[in-house]
Design a protein around this motif. Structure first.
Motif, PDB file in Angstrom:
ATOM      1  N   GLU A   2      53.508  52.559  -5.924  1.00 49.87           N
ATOM      2  CA  GLU A   2      52.596  51.611  -5.290  1.00 49.87           C
ATOM      3  C   GLU A   2      52.155  50.539  -6.278  1.00 49.87           C
ATOM      4  OE1 GLU A   2      49.321  53.428  -3.198  1.00 49.87           O
ATOM      5  OE2 GLU A   2      50.657  54.959  -2.385  1.00 49.87           O
ATOM      6  N   HIS A   3      51.834  50.952  -7.472  1.00 46.06           N
ATOM      7  CA  HIS A   3      51.395  50.001  -8.500  1.00 46.06           C
ATOM      8  C   HIS A   3      52.508  48.999  -8.808  1.00 46.06           C
ATOM      9  CE1 HIS A   3      49.109  48.421 -11.819  1.00 46.06           C
ATOM     10  NE2 HIS A   3      50.109  48.669 -12.650  1.00 46.06           N
ATOM     11  N   PHE A   4      53.726  49.485  -8.910  1.00 40.96           N
ATOM     12  CA  PHE A   4      54.871  48.610  -9.171  1.00 40.96           C
ATOM     13  C   PHE A   4      55.011  47.578  -8.053  1.00 40.96           C
ATOM     14  CE2 PHE A   4      59.350  47.572  -9.983  1.00 40.96           C
ATOM     15  CZ  PHE A   4      59.320  47.446 -11.361  1.00 40.96           C
ATOM     16  N   CYS A   5      54.860  48.026  -6.818  1.00 43.00           N
ATOM     17  CA  CYS A   5      54.946  47.104  -5.674  1.00 43.00           C
ATOM     18  C   CYS A   5      53.810  46.086  -5.717  1.00 43.00           C
ATOM     19  CB  CYS A   5      54.905  47.882  -4.367  1.00 43.00           C
ATOM     20  SG  CYS A   5      56.400  48.818  -4.011  1.00 43.00           S
ATOM     21  N   GLU A   6      52.601  46.545  -6.079  1.00 41.12           N
ATOM     22  CA  GLU A   6      51.458  45.645  -6.174  1.00 41.12           C
ATOM     23  C   GLU A   6      51.680  44.560  -7.220  1.00 41.12           C
ATOM     24  OE1 GLU A   6      48.160  48.229  -6.938  1.00 41.12           O
ATOM     25  OE2 GLU A   6      48.161  49.002  -4.883  1.00 41.12           O
ATOM     26  N   ILE A  13      62.868  47.926  -7.026  1.00 35.79           N
ATOM     27  CA  ILE A  13      62.922  49.387  -6.931  1.00 35.79           C
ATOM     28  C   ILE A  13      64.226  49.792  -6.272  1.00 35.79           C
ATOM     29  CG2 ILE A  13      61.883  51.428  -5.886  1.00 35.79           C
ATOM     30  CD1 ILE A  13      59.181  49.940  -6.014  1.00 35.79           C
ATOM     31  N   GLY A  14      64.906  50.763  -6.868  1.00 41.52           N
ATOM     32  CA  GLY A  14      66.132  51.301  -6.297  1.00 41.52           C
ATOM     33  C   GLY A  14      66.308  52.742  -6.732  1.00 41.52           C
ATOM     34  N   PHE A  15      66.514  53.617  -5.779  1.00 41.41           N
ATOM     35  CA  PHE A  15      66.671  55.035  -6.068  1.00 41.41           C
ATOM     36  C   PHE A  15      68.125  55.451  -5.905  1.00 41.41           C
ATOM     37  CE2 PHE A  15      62.241  54.775  -4.589  1.00 41.41           C
ATOM     38  CZ  PHE A  15      61.625  55.254  -5.727  1.00 41.41           C
ATOM     39  N   GLY A  16      68.587  56.277  -6.817  1.00 44.73           N
ATOM     40  CA  GLY A  16      69.922  56.845  -6.721  1.00 44.73           C
ATOM     41  C   GLY A  16      69.827  58.323  -6.403  1.00 44.73           C
ATOM     42  N   SER A  17      70.961  58.966  -6.282  1.00 48.00           N
ATOM     43  CA  SER A  17      70.953  60.391  -5.953  1.00 48.00           C
ATOM     44  C   SER A  17      71.879  61.177  -6.876  1.00 48.00           C
ATOM     45  CB  SER A  17      71.350  60.600  -4.491  1.00 48.00           C
ATOM     46  OG  SER A  17      72.643  60.083  -4.266  1.00 48.00           O
ATOM     47  N   LEU A  43      59.161  56.456   4.468  1.00 46.19           N
ATOM     48  CA  LEU A  43      58.915  55.763   5.733  1.00 46.19           C
ATOM     49  C   LEU A  43      57.500  55.978   6.252  1.00 46.19           C
ATOM     50  CD1 LEU A  43      62.332  56.365   7.487  1.00 46.19           C
ATOM     51  CD2 LEU A  43      61.364  54.147   6.826  1.00 46.19           C
ATOM     52  N   LYS A  44      56.830  57.014   5.787  1.00 49.15           N
ATOM     53  CA  LYS A  44      55.439  57.250   6.185  1.00 49.15           C
ATOM     54  C   LYS A  44      54.483  56.273   5.497  1.00 49.15           C
ATOM     55  CE  LYS A  44      56.093  62.189   6.961  1.00 49.15           C
ATOM     56  NZ  LYS A  44      55.734  63.546   6.473  1.00 49.15           N
ATOM     57  N   ARG A  45      54.919  55.677   4.397  1.00 52.52           N
ATOM     58  CA  ARG A  45      54.032  54.817   3.597  1.00 52.52           C
ATOM     59  C   ARG A  45      54.476  53.362   3.516  1.00 52.52           C
ATOM     60  NH1 ARG A  45      51.605  58.013  -1.375  1.00 52.52           N
ATOM     61  NH2 ARG A  45      49.972  56.549  -0.879  1.00 52.52           N
ATOM     62  N   TYR A  46      55.768  53.122   3.745  1.00 54.81           N
ATOM     63  CA  TYR A  46      56.317  51.780   3.570  1.00 54.81           C
ATOM     64  C   TYR A  46      57.076  51.356   4.812  1.00 54.81           C
ATOM     65  CZ  TYR A  46      55.274  52.684  -1.316  1.00 54.81           C
ATOM     66  OH  TYR A  46      54.624  52.986  -2.478  1.00 54.81           O
ATOM     67  N   LYS A  47      57.204  50.045   4.980  1.00 58.94           N
ATOM     68  CA  LYS A  47      57.959  49.508   6.114  1.00 58.94           C
ATOM     69  C   LYS A  47      59.432  49.897   5.979  1.00 58.94           C
ATOM     70  CE  LYS A  47      56.570  45.398   5.128  1.00 58.94           C
ATOM     71  NZ  LYS A  47      56.473  43.939   5.067  1.00 58.94           N
ATOM     72  N   GLU A  48      60.095  50.030   7.121  1.00 60.80           N
ATOM     73  CA  GLU A  48      61.508  50.413   7.128  1.00 60.80           C
ATOM     74  C   GLU A  48      62.344  49.449   6.288  1.00 60.80           C
ATOM     75  OE1 GLU A  48      65.207  51.295  10.206  1.00 60.80           O
ATOM     76  OE2 GLU A  48      63.213  50.897  11.017  1.00 60.80           O
ATOM     77  N   GLU A  49      62.065  48.163   6.387  1.00 65.34           N
ATOM     78  CA  GLU A  49      62.803  47.162   5.611  1.00 65.34           C
ATOM     79  C   GLU A  49      62.674  47.435   4.105  1.00 65.34           C
ATOM     80  OE1 GLU A  49      62.282  42.434   4.538  1.00 65.34           O
ATOM     81  OE2 GLU A  49      61.589  43.144   6.478  1.00 65.34           O
ATOM     82  N   ASP A  50      61.472  47.792   3.663  1.00 63.87           N
ATOM     83  CA  ASP A  50      61.249  48.083   2.247  1.00 63.87           C
ATOM     84  C   ASP A  50      61.985  49.345   1.812  1.00 63.87           C
ATOM     85  OD1 ASP A  50      59.620  45.846   2.160  1.00 63.87           O
ATOM     86  OD2 ASP A  50      57.769  47.009   2.414  1.00 63.87           O
ATOM     87  N   GLN A  57      69.649  48.399  -0.415  1.00 64.32           N
ATOM     88  CA  GLN A  57      69.788  46.941  -0.364  1.00 64.32           C
ATOM     89  C   GLN A  57      69.343  46.237  -1.634  1.00 64.32           C
ATOM     90  OE1 GLN A  57      67.730  45.918   3.277  1.00 64.32           O
ATOM     91  NE2 GLN A  57      69.619  46.001   4.463  1.00 64.32           N
ATOM     92  N   ASN A  58      68.365  46.762  -2.337  1.00 70.69           N
ATOM     93  CA  ASN A  58      67.917  46.100  -3.557  1.00 70.69           C
ATOM     94  C   ASN A  58      68.984  46.105  -4.651  1.00 70.69           C
ATOM     95  OD1 ASN A  58      65.462  45.629  -2.339  1.00 70.69           O
ATOM     96  ND2 ASN A  58      64.346  47.186  -3.467  1.00 70.69           N
TER      97      ASN A  58
END
Length: 62
Positions: A2-6, A13-17, A43-50, A57-58
């Motif tokens: 959240e802080h990073f987004c702020e 931000i990009g997550f791998g697996s 998805l409970k905290r951020y918009k689907e696009e994000d 996508q990022n």
């Protein structure tokens, strides 16, 4: 996160697996097959696009 987004880092931000060689993990994310759990929590905290951005996508740029 959240802080990073702020700070304006939403598109950086990009997550791998890749779980190769790690000895510690987050409960509920023990292997790549549980990655959908992570996405559903995001998805409970951020918009689907994000969340799509975080998941893939990022990585492709603007």
């Amino acid at each position: 996160m959240e802080h990073f987004c702020e700070l304006g880092g939403l598109k950086q931000i990009g997550f791998g697996s890749d779980f190769d060689g790690i000895s510690m993990h987050v409960t509920g994310l023990e292997h790549a097959g549980k990655y959908p759990n992570f996405i559903n929590e995001l998805l409970k905290r951020y918009k689907e696009e994000d969340v799509k951005g975080f998941a893939f996508q990022n990585f492709f740029g603007p």
